[in-house]
Motif scaffolding. Structure first.
Motif, PDB file in Angstrom:
ATOM      1  N   LYS A 220       0.721  -1.129  -0.151  1.00  0.00           N
ATOM      2  CA  LYS A 220       0.100  -0.033   0.050  1.00  0.00           C
ATOM      3  C   LYS A 220       0.924   1.320   0.045  1.00  0.00           C
ATOM      4  N   THR A 221       1.783   1.326   0.869  1.00  0.00           N
ATOM      5  CA  THR A 221       2.434   2.543   0.762  1.00  0.00           C
ATOM      6  C   THR A 221       4.295   2.234   0.864  1.00  0.00           C
ATOM      7  N   PHE A 222       4.989   3.144   0.373  1.00  0.00           N
ATOM      8  CA  PHE A 222       6.376   2.992   0.160  1.00  0.00           C
ATOM      9  C   PHE A 222       6.913   2.669   1.571  1.00  0.00           C
ATOM     10  N   ALA A 223       6.434   3.424   2.419  1.00  0.00           N
ATOM     11  CA  ALA A 223       7.183   3.215   3.874  1.00  0.00           C
ATOM     12  C   ALA A 223       6.740   1.846   4.567  1.00  0.00           C
ATOM     13  N   GLU A 224       5.702   1.297   4.364  1.00  0.00           N
ATOM     14  CA  GLU A 224       5.228  -0.036   4.553  1.00  0.00           C
ATOM     15  C   GLU A 224       6.335  -0.937   3.919  1.00  0.00           C
ATOM     16  N   TYR A 225       6.582  -0.939   2.495  1.00  0.00           N
ATOM     17  CA  TYR A 225       7.581  -1.647   1.872  1.00  0.00           C
ATOM     18  C   TYR A 225       8.805  -1.574   2.481  1.00  0.00           C
ATOM     19  N   ILE A 226       9.382  -0.372   2.787  1.00  0.00           N
ATOM     20  CA  ILE A 226      10.623  -0.320   3.530  1.00  0.00           C
ATOM     21  C   ILE A 226      10.595  -1.083   4.854  1.00  0.00           C
ATOM     22  N   ARG A 227       9.381  -0.785   5.712  1.00  0.00           N
ATOM     23  CA  ARG A 227       9.458  -1.434   6.843  1.00  0.00           C
ATOM     24  C   ARG A 227       9.774  -2.995   6.823  1.00  0.00           C
ATOM     25  N   ALA A 228       8.789  -3.618   5.727  1.00  0.00           N
ATOM     26  CA  ALA A 228       8.885  -5.113   5.410  1.00  0.00           C
ATOM     27  C   ALA A 228      10.319  -5.563   5.291  1.00  0.00           C
ATOM     28  N   LYS A 229      11.206  -4.609   4.515  1.00  0.00           N
ATOM     29  CA  LYS A 229      12.494  -5.203   4.416  1.00  0.00           C
ATOM     30  C   LYS A 229      13.551  -5.046   5.947  1.00  0.00           C
ATOM     31  N   LYS A 230      13.066  -3.847   6.314  1.00  0.00           N
ATOM     32  CA  LYS A 230      13.864  -3.754   7.476  1.00  0.00           C
ATOM     33  C   LYS A 230      13.616  -4.736   8.646  1.00  0.00           C
ATOM     34  N   CYS A 231      12.484  -5.147   8.658  1.00  0.00           N
ATOM     35  CA  CYS A 231      12.193  -6.217   9.590  1.00  0.00           C
ATOM     36  C   CYS A 231      13.079  -7.439   9.645  1.00  0.00           C
ATOM     37  N   PHE A 232      13.561  -7.861   8.363  1.00  0.00           N
ATOM     38  CA  PHE A 232      14.437  -8.788   8.200  1.00  0.00           C
ATOM     39  C   PHE A 232      15.560  -8.640   8.698  1.00  0.00           C
ATOM     40  N   PHE A 233      16.065  -7.660   8.817  1.00  0.00           N
ATOM     41  CA  PHE A 233      17.467  -7.007   9.353  1.00  0.00           C
ATOM     42  C   PHE A 233      17.297  -6.816  11.108  1.00  0.00           C
ATOM     43  N   ASP A 234      16.284  -6.460  11.320  1.00  0.00           N
ATOM     44  CA  ASP A 234      15.855  -6.353  12.825  1.00  0.00           C
ATOM     45  C   ASP A 234      15.929  -7.727  13.447  1.00  0.00           C
ATOM     46  N   ARG A 235      15.658  -8.647  12.810  1.00  0.00           N
ATOM     47  CA  ARG A 235      15.641  -9.892  13.588  1.00  0.00           C
ATOM     48  C   ARG A 235      16.768 -10.778  13.466  1.00  0.00           C
ATOM     49  N   LEU A 236      17.690 -10.318  12.774  1.00  0.00           N
ATOM     50  CA  LEU A 236      19.273 -11.015  12.645  1.00  0.00           C
ATOM     51  C   LEU A 236      19.589 -11.331  14.259  1.00  0.00           C
ATOM     52  N   PRO A 237      20.289 -12.236  14.495  1.00  0.00           N
ATOM     53  CA  PRO A 237      21.229 -12.281  15.583  1.00  0.00           C
ATOM     54  C   PRO A 237      22.420 -11.812  15.540  1.00  0.00           C
ATOM     55  N   SER A 238      23.061 -11.591  16.719  1.00  0.00           N
ATOM     56  CA  SER A 238      24.240 -10.883  16.825  1.00  0.00           C
ATOM     57  C   SER A 238      25.636 -11.523  16.205  1.00  0.00           C
ATOM     58  N   SER A 239      25.422 -12.892  15.854  1.00  0.00           N
ATOM     59  CA  SER A 239      26.181 -13.536  15.394  1.00  0.00           C
ATOM     60  C   SER A 239      26.407 -13.523  13.816  1.00  0.00           C
ATOM     61  N   ALA A 240      25.383 -12.836  13.452  1.00  0.00           N
ATOM     62  CA  ALA A 240      25.013 -12.514  11.862  1.00  0.00           C
ATOM     63  C   ALA A 240      25.733 -11.261  11.329  1.00  0.00           C
ATOM     64  N   PHE A 241      26.202 -11.514   9.961  1.00  0.00           N
ATOM     65  CA  PHE A 241      26.844 -10.337   9.183  1.00  0.00           C
ATOM     66  C   PHE A 241      25.311  -9.481   8.545  1.00  0.00           C
ATOM     67  N   ALA A 242      25.276  -8.165   8.435  1.00  0.00           N
ATOM     68  CA  ALA A 242      24.334  -7.559   7.578  1.00  0.00           C
ATOM     69  C   ALA A 242      25.067  -6.523   6.726  1.00  0.00           C
ATOM     70  N   LEU A 243      25.079  -6.897   5.351  1.00  0.00           N
ATOM     71  CA  LEU A 243      26.010  -6.466   4.265  1.00  0.00           C
ATOM     72  C   LEU A 243      24.902  -5.582   3.559  1.00  0.00           C
ATOM     73  N   VAL A 244      24.922  -4.119   3.484  1.00  0.00           N
ATOM     74  CA  VAL A 244      24.084  -3.063   2.960  1.00  0.00           C
ATOM     75  C   VAL A 244      24.655  -2.377   1.662  1.00  0.00           C
ATOM     76  N   ASN A 245      23.874  -1.889   0.721  1.00  0.00           N
ATOM     77  CA  ASN A 245      24.359  -1.073  -0.250  1.00  0.00           C
ATOM     78  C   ASN A 245      24.194   0.369   0.313  1.00  0.00           C
ATOM     79  N   THR A 246      25.333   1.059   0.603  1.00  0.00           N
ATOM     80  CA  THR A 246      25.192   2.570   1.158  1.00  0.00           C
ATOM     81  C   THR A 246      24.710   3.526   0.110  1.00  0.00           C
ATOM     82  N   ASP A 247      24.982   3.243  -1.084  1.00  0.00           N
ATOM     83  CA  ASP A 247      24.770   3.998  -2.199  1.00  0.00           C
ATOM     84  C   ASP A 247      23.110   4.209  -2.581  1.00  0.00           C
TER      85      ASP A 247
END
Length: 495
Positions: A220-247
């Motif tokens: 429905k909204t772009f903000a909700e779309y972003i939130r859906a993607k962000k949830c994935f990283f919010d749930r990662l354990p401390s043992s994991a790595f998160a590699l992101v495109n800063t561009d």
């Protein structure tokens, strides 16, 4: 009556361990032979999950599942009439409970793999597939879960969703472990994240490619779309790595609240992993990655990002840099992603899955960097039916901005009129804009080939690897690559 698989049976109480249960009605010692959320596939001894979907509610099919032999039912609301032979488990969220129970039923296979999830709007399939190809080329067994295909080492399974449901997902991960896979690379769609299909999995790492306009029919909204993607990283354990495109301006947003180890990659600014494009050609490009040059068979800025993401992921997984770069140079393009086909007269067709405004512009800009002033660019594109309508005029505007000739056609019309979709695409174009409308996709491709002069470039966008066209409820065979080859052959015959 179909008997349950005795070897795979688990006690309900064992697979409920850790699940937040609101009400348990019945015996939790009952044996479970399988898990399903489709009442039509229930076999004797199965546990049925009543999941509330966008089209129907699984609670309406509890009676049917019980009639077919379900031993247990997981639901959010008890049915009016309960069968005393069946155990009913009431939970707050059936989707989440299914994911947790599926992981337990298959003995948590993700804990025995190095599982990397890839999310973002564009580049997921290419990145996941290249990672799979990379580690296999370096001698390891691996699994792949992607839009194009699922692979368990070298065995292929037809892909039905970008990210399958949690039961099928855990079953495949278990099979990967059983055949000796060390790694699995998995696309994680925004739908799958919101629907908890990835819940309960243990990720070694996660990768964010980019986020652009897509799936607003669902979110429905772009903000909700972003939130859906962000949830994935919010749930990662401390043992994991998160590699992101800063561009991508939302790269930092993705990892605002993660406890994972954050790493970055970029073509434009300082980052943990950096890349520069030195030369670009239709058949490949020369890159400088972390101050070392490597020739690759993929082309385009978007593929430079994909390859840099692959390199960064491989580094985080502990591979040796020189070996990774050497292997990158041996990898081939992914099916239907900037796939190049050539006619005898030198005309080139690029078949690409680009079906979002950003993806279409990225592909066209790549071609623009390569083509000479003498070469026409003919673009064939359309938009899918029963999907986000707001991107339709954007796609058309991008096509006419760059193309010598733009041809608008059908994609997967589903239950919409192809002509109505074309109306949406062209509604905001200035009156003097020149373009062709050909709802028949095969005719549109043939016309593009006929309009081309020797050496011109055609872009056939939107379907890429797909070998079908969805019209109504039917999947009809249709392959852009077959259509291009047939049109090229016909052109050769005429010449």
């Amino acid at each position: 009556m179909i008997l349950p698989n005795i070897e795979n049976m688990k006690r309900l109480g064992d697979i409920l361990n850790g699940v937040a249960v609101c009400v348990l009605q019945g015996d939790d010692l009952v044996s479970i032979g399988g898990l399903t959320y489709d009442s039509r596939s229930v076999q004797s001894g199965d546990c049925f999950f009543a999941v509330r979907g966008t089209q129907c509610d699984g609670h309406d099919f509890i009676a049917s599942a019980v009639e077919r032999g379900a031993s247990a039912v997981v639901c959010e609301t008890l049915p009016a009439a309960c069968d005393e032979r069946v155990t009913y488990v009431v939970v707050a969220d059936s989707q989440m409970a299914m994911a947790e129970m599926a992981a337990a039923f298959y003995d948590h296979p993700s804990r025995e793999l190095r599982l990397v999830g890839i999310t973002g709007t564009n580049g997921k399939t290419t990145t996941a597939t290249l990672l799979y190809d990379l580690v296999r080329a370096m001698g390891y067994k691996a699994g792949l879960i992607s839009t194009v295909v699922y692979r368990i080492d070298n065995r292929e399974i037809a892909s039905t969703h970008t990210t399958p449901d949690s039961v099928r997902l855990n079953a495949m991960l278990r099979e990967m472990v059983d055949v000796g896979c060390d790694y699995c690379f998995m696309e994680c769609s925004s739908h799958a994240i919101v629907q908890e299909r990835t819940h309960g999995l243990h990720f070694t790492g996660a990768l964010f490619s980019n986020i652009t306009h897509d799936h607003l029919d669902y979110h429905k909204t772009f903000a909700e779309y972003i939130r859906a993607k962000k949830c994935f990283f919010d749930r990662l354990p401390s043992s994991a790595f998160a590699l992101v495109n800063t561009d991508d301006r939302n790269g930092g947003v993705m990892v605002q609240n993660t406890v994972a180890k954050v790493k970055t990659y970029s073509l434009r600014s300082m980052a943990d992993y950096r890349c520069k494009i030195i030369e670009t050609h239709l058949d490949g490009m020369l890159l400088r990655i972390d101050d070392r040059e490597v020739w690759v068979e993929l082309t385009g800025r978007f593929n430079a990002y994909n390859l840099l993401a692959v390199y960064g992921t491989a580094m985080e997984l502990g591979f040796e840099s020189d070996e990774v770069l050497r292997t990158l140079s041996l990898l081939h393009p992914v099916s239907g992603r900037f796939e190049v086909l050539r006619a005898a007269d030198g005309t080139t067709a690029v078949v690409d899955y680009a079906h979002t405004p950003d993806a279409l512009e990225n592909v066209i800009r790549t071609i623009e960097e390569i083509r000479t002033p003498q070469q026409q660019l003919i673009v064939v594109c359309g938009c899918g039916g029963n999907r986000d309508r707001t991107k339709r005029p954007e796609m058309a505007a991008i096509a006419v901005k760059y193309a010598s000739t733009a041809i608008f056609t059908s994609d997967n019309p589903r239950h919409e009129s192809p002509e109505a979709i074309l109306d949406d695409m062209t509604a905001e174009l200035p009156a003097a804009t020149r373009y062709l409308r050909l709802a028949d996709r095969a005719e549109a491709i043939r016309t593009a080939v006929m309009l081309a002069h020797a050496g011109d470039i055609l872009l056939i966008a939107g379907k890429g690897h797909e070998t079908y066209q969805i019209v109504g409820d039917e999947k009809l065979h249709f392959d852009d690559r077959e259509q291009v080859r047939a049109a090229f052959a016909q052109l050769k015959t005429k010449n």
